[in-house]
Every structure is written in structure tokens, then in C-alpha cells.
Design a protein around this motif. Sequence first.
Motif, PDB file in Angstrom:
ATOM      1  N   THR A  22      75.756  34.018  45.207  1.00 30.13           N
ATOM      2  CA  THR A  22      76.876  34.194  44.278  1.00 30.13           C
ATOM      3  C   THR A  22      76.405  34.120  42.825  1.00 30.13           C
ATOM      4  N   THR A  23      75.551  33.144  42.527  1.00 25.35           N
ATOM      5  CA  THR A  23      75.051  32.962  41.159  1.00 25.35           C
ATOM      6  C   THR A  23      74.211  34.149  40.702  1.00 25.35           C
ATOM      7  N   ILE A  24      73.328  34.620  41.572  1.00 27.10           N
ATOM      8  CA  ILE A  24      72.443  35.724  41.213  1.00 27.10           C
ATOM      9  C   ILE A  24      73.230  37.010  40.925  1.00 27.10           C
ATOM     10  N   LEU A  25      74.247  37.268  41.707  1.00 25.12           N
ATOM     11  CA  LEU A  25      74.970  38.551  41.622  1.00 25.12           C
ATOM     12  C   LEU A  25      76.296  38.467  40.872  1.00 25.12           C
ATOM     13  N   TYR A  26      76.550  37.355  40.190  1.00 25.01           N
ATOM     14  CA  TYR A  26      77.867  37.171  39.581  1.00 25.01           C
ATOM     15  C   TYR A  26      78.221  38.204  38.505  1.00 25.01           C
ATOM     16  N   SER A 288      75.623  39.365  50.889  1.00 23.04           N
ATOM     17  CA  SER A 288      75.565  38.914  52.278  1.00 23.04           C
ATOM     18  C   SER A 288      74.142  38.914  52.822  1.00 23.04           C
ATOM     19  N   ALA A 289      73.375  39.930  52.423  1.00 21.70           N
ATOM     20  CA  ALA A 289      71.989  39.974  52.881  1.00 21.70           C
ATOM     21  C   ALA A 289      71.192  38.790  52.324  1.00 21.70           C
ATOM     22  N   LEU A 290      71.399  38.488  51.025  1.00 20.15           N
ATOM     23  CA  LEU A 290      70.735  37.320  50.430  1.00 20.15           C
ATOM     24  C   LEU A 290      71.187  36.027  51.094  1.00 20.15           C
ATOM     25  N   LEU A 291      72.506  35.924  51.309  1.00 23.60           N
ATOM     26  CA  LEU A 291      73.058  34.715  51.935  1.00 23.60           C
ATOM     27  C   LEU A 291      72.432  34.488  53.309  1.00 23.60           C
ATOM     28  N   LEU A 292      72.442  35.526  54.145  1.00 26.61           N
ATOM     29  CA  LEU A 292      71.931  35.374  55.502  1.00 26.61           C
ATOM     30  C   LEU A 292      70.417  35.183  55.530  1.00 26.61           C
ATOM     31  N   MET A 293      69.713  35.808  54.581  1.00 30.42           N
ATOM     32  CA  MET A 293      68.268  35.621  54.496  1.00 30.42           C
ATOM     33  C   MET A 293      67.942  34.167  54.146  1.00 30.42           C
ATOM     34  N   ILE A 294      68.631  33.648  53.117  1.00 25.99           N
ATOM     35  CA  ILE A 294      68.402  32.258  52.701  1.00 25.99           C
ATOM     36  C   ILE A 294      68.797  31.295  53.812  1.00 25.99           C
ATOM     37  N   LYS A 295      69.946  31.578  54.435  1.00 27.48           N
ATOM     38  CA  LYS A 295      70.438  30.719  55.524  1.00 27.48           C
ATOM     39  C   LYS A 295      69.435  30.647  56.674  1.00 27.48           C
ATOM     40  N   GLU A 296      68.911  31.804  57.074  1.00 28.18           N
ATOM     41  CA  GLU A 296      67.958  31.826  58.181  1.00 28.18           C
ATOM     42  C   GLU A 296      66.691  31.033  57.853  1.00 28.18           C
ATOM     43  N   LYS A 297      66.253  31.106  56.580  1.00 26.20           N
ATOM     44  CA  LYS A 297      65.007  30.446  56.201  1.00 26.20           C
ATOM     45  C   LYS A 297      65.148  28.936  56.055  1.00 26.20           C
TER      46      LYS A 297
END
Length: 323
Positions: A22-26, A288-297
Motif C-alpha cells: 500500500t505504501t509503495i503504490l499509494y 496484490s502481487a507485491l502483497l502475496l510475494m511478501i506474504k509468501e516470503k
Amino acid sequence: MGFDLESVAEATSGAIGALVSTTILYPLDTCKTKYQAEVRAQNQLKYRNISDVFWEAISTRQVLSLYQGLGTKNLQSFISQFIYFYGYSFFKRLYLEKSGNKTMGTKANLIVAAAAGACTVIVTMPLDTASSRMQTSEFGKSKGLWKTLSEGTWIEAFDGLGISLLLTSNPSIQYTVFDQLKQKLLIGRLSKRTGTESSPEALSAFSAFALGAVSKCIASCLTYPAIRCKVMIQAADEDEEGSNEVQERSPKTKKTVSDAFYAIWRREGPLGFFKGLQAQILKTVLSSALLLMIKEKITKTTWVLLIALKKFLFLKQSRLKSA
């Protein structure tokens, strides 16, 4: 079911992922939201494309206003994603235990995701409304969270609740597609494992990013007309004549789905329901791609930390009992 470590790990990693993305893409989100909220005849448009919003911020020396409402949006994103991922993971585990199945089908996945989404929407609706009003306010004139909410009634803070509940189908579609693709991608690895229990299997960063992008793109295309109507309902009233989608009504009049639908149809025609679709896909797919990527890691790290915390609390309790 006791203390559900996997659900808490999923929720925590999902919430952290939402905060970062959210912060990166705000700034992109602010431009997209202001562009979506405007409904005018073609010859009266203030923003002819999303870049016009960005150049307006630069020309008026209000670049930092692209971040107006960031704190509220981050709070909403963190809370909503924690509730959503916890609810989704918890209900999924409950379903598998009760049914005796090893995996969930598409229909069960949609029901579980929709239930988690509905709980999330109801809890975070006032924050969602406030963040939308802050983003669509004129640059440099955005108000704080409490002042934004206190200007209206608590009923107005839940503007767009009905269509937001309808839009729970968006994350339902997204995470169902993501979960099904993830299962197919990991099935080869899982078949090679010895069957010993460990922390949940994680995707690589690239795989999570790609699957997140594909799943969100599909969900966004299917639900976009409702997304645009929701933005219009929650948008702040502007001072300029003709700048709001419902100028004929008093600002105190409640905005409804039918008002938004009629305004788009009358002023922009059928294609108006898809105005800003490219920007929506760009923003939501990246988010969503960033969120899920970060979440998985970070899921495995969160899992290990929670296990350590649980052991620490157990040992502390044991010492207190023996004392």
C-alpha cells in the motif's frame, strides 16, 4: 480449535505484506481514485487520463498531497488483511477438519473467501470511506481521519456497504484462483516430501508475484463496474461546479448505487463503467502481487517466531505452576 498458529501466521504475514504494498503504490492509488471519481460530459472533463491527476499535483506544487490519507489507508489495509487472512485460513482449516477432505474445491473456496471478506468489510468500512474521501479531496485540502468521519453521521461512514459486500467476490475470486494455481504449482514438490509435518510450503518470490498478478487481473476485470460505482459513492464532494458526479443533489443527500449507475450511464455511456480499468488493473495487480510475494516470503519466519513465542509462554506458565 485452540490457538491456531497457522492462521495467525497467515494473517500477520498478509497484513505486513498489505502495509508495504500500500505504501509503495499509494501515489498511483490516489491518481487512480481521483480519476475514477470524476463523472462529466466528454467536453467538460478535468482529467482526460490518469496522468493528468499526477501533473495537476506537480503544477500546483502539491506533490506530497499524493500521499493524503496514507496513514488511514495503511491502518485500513493492515486491519482488513489481518482479519481477511486469519478468517480465510481459519475457516479453511475448519472446513477441512469437518469434511475430512485434504483439499478444498472451487465452490467451497469461494464460500470461505466470501465469508472472510464480509467480516472484513463490516469491520473496516468507516476507515475505507474516510480514506476514499481523503484521496478524492482537492490537493492540499484533505482533512484528518477523525475530522473526516465527524463531518457526517456514523451511517454515512458506512456509505457503500452494500456494494462493498458485493465486492467481496473480488478477493474471493482472486484468492481462489491464486490458491488453486498455487496448489497445482506445488503438487510436484509436495509429492516428493516424506510426509513429515513442518511449516507451510512457500512459493518462490517470482512465482508468488506472477500468480498474484494473474489472479488479481482476472478478479478486477470481472468486478470493475461495481468498483467504480463504489468509488463514486464514497468520494468527497468538491467545491467546483459540475465536478462531482451528483451535482444535482444536496451534499447531505445519501449517495446510492442507482445514483452512481445513472450518472455514469447518462454522462459517459456504457464504456464509462470501465473508465480507469487500465489504471485499476495496473495498481491492483502490482499491489496484490507485491502483497502475496511478501506474504509468501515472510510466512515461514512468522511461523517460527510464533512457535518460539508459544514455547516461551508454555515454559513461563509451567514455572509459575511449579513455584
